[in-house]
Design a protein around this motif. Structure first.
Motif: not given
Length: 348
Positions: A54-75
């Motif tokens: 959440s932190v890195f995506f908020y400050f960097n909207p172009h964050l790698s999609t695989i990182f976003i997927q891992i973060g959401l999957s952790a939930c």
């Protein structure tokens, strides 16, 4: 503006970083103390993964999609680890953790392979994330049964034990984070990360108080100093205490100190003082001993029973609670105890 963003980044990321550190602490601590700490460690780990994303995506909207997927999957694992932590601490044992963890882990992995976030952003944002938060909420509801006794004690204005304050804090903290993320569309995406930092530091504060031998934060409000029991009172309470055994009041799974005091017609404080100072144990442990003795008698006289029915007939609220308490008290499982008793009878 730049300085405020830097401060916001620092505060939100700090929680995630310390979450990783605490996760490691509880993982190491679990080897020395209780198995439940493994689940607490993993709970903090998946929460930290979600927060750092959440932190890195908020400050960097172009964050790698695989990182976003891992973060959401952790939930997907937050709810199960909360449930397993509270259940294990309450009932003991290692619980059936495989079905709660691997079923969801395998499901989200397969989903991520066939519907990767990078190629299916809309599906993830609108459907998958909602299902994940709903599953998280379902586990919050399922976990409530393990903090319900604590809530009931609060309603009765009874003093809480250290572990009860601790477990309730963990439970409420996870609810608060879930609310922060569930309402992020109406507030701000970074609120979840900031709430985690805030809650984490409250939990750390509780941990410090919990481990401090000098702290009175968790101490019982009632003290027994200068309130010595005279011989007449001791004799009277000892006689009255036998009523619990004679009437088998302990067979009620919800039998409490307050109910016992009413039945024995003495004050709750006096009964608690007698059990603690004279018998050298807590009231709950005393009742547990009565129930185990009842279970022993049933094992010695009854042949046809199930482990679950034996536990209920002895006053325990669940099979796992009965099994754990019996094994701890006797060093044997109920089946082993009956076998040993039968063998001893044959020899005689």
């Amino acid at each position: 503006m730049i300085e405020s963003n830097q401060l916001l980044f620092f505060l939100s990321a700090l929680g995630a970083f310390n979450g990783f550190i605490l996760s490691l602490y509880f993982a190491v601590n679990a080897k020395k103390k209780v198995f439940a700490n493994y689940f607490l460690s993993l709970l903090l780990l998946v929460l930290s993964v979600r927060i750092i994303k959440s932190v890195f995506f908020y400050f960097n909207p172009h964050l790698s999609t695989i990182f976003i997927q891992i973060g959401l999957s952790a939930c997907v694992l937050i709810g199960p680890f909360l449930f397993l932590y509270l259940k294990t601490y309450t009932e003991g044992g290692k619980q059936d953790w495989l079905k709660h963890v691997f079923s969801h882990l395998i499901g989200i992995t397969i989903l991520g392979i066939f519907y990767p976030y990078g190629e299916h952003r809309e599906i993830w944002s609108f459907w998958i994330v909602r299902v994940i938060y709903f599953q998280w909420f379902v586990y919050i509801v399922l976990s409530f049964r393990y903090v319900l006794p604590v809530v009931q004690k609060l309603k009765r204005k009874e003093n809480l034990k250290k572990i009860e304050v601790w477990s309730l804090s963990i439970y409420l903290g996870v609810i608060f984070i879930w609310l922060a993320y569930s309402t992020a569309t109406y507030t701000s995406y970074i609120v979840g990360a900031l709430s985690f930092t805030f809650i984490l530091y409250l939990i750390v504060l509780l941990l410090v108080f919990r481990n401090s031998s000098d702290s009175t934060f968790f101490e019982e409000k009632q003290k027994y100093k200068n309130k010595e029991l005279d011989a007449e009172k001791l004799n009277l309470i000892g006689q009255k205490l036998s009523i619990i055994i004679e009437k088998e009041l302990y067979l009620n799974p919800d039998f409490s100190l307050e109910e016992a005091a009413k039945e024995l017609k003495i004050t709750k404080h006096l009964l608690s003082q007698y059990v603690n100072e004279i018998l050298g144990k807590s009231f709950s442990n005393l009742i547990k001993e009565y129930r185990i003795e009842k279970a022993k008698r049933l094992l010695e006289t009854e042949k046809n029973f199930t482990l679950e029915s034996l536990g209920y007939d002895s006053g325990f609220s669940s099979k796992s609670t009965f099994f754990t308490a019996f094994k701890k008290a006797t060093g044997l499982t109920p089946a082993e105890y009956q076998k040993e008793y039968t063998k001893a009878g044959q020899i005689l």
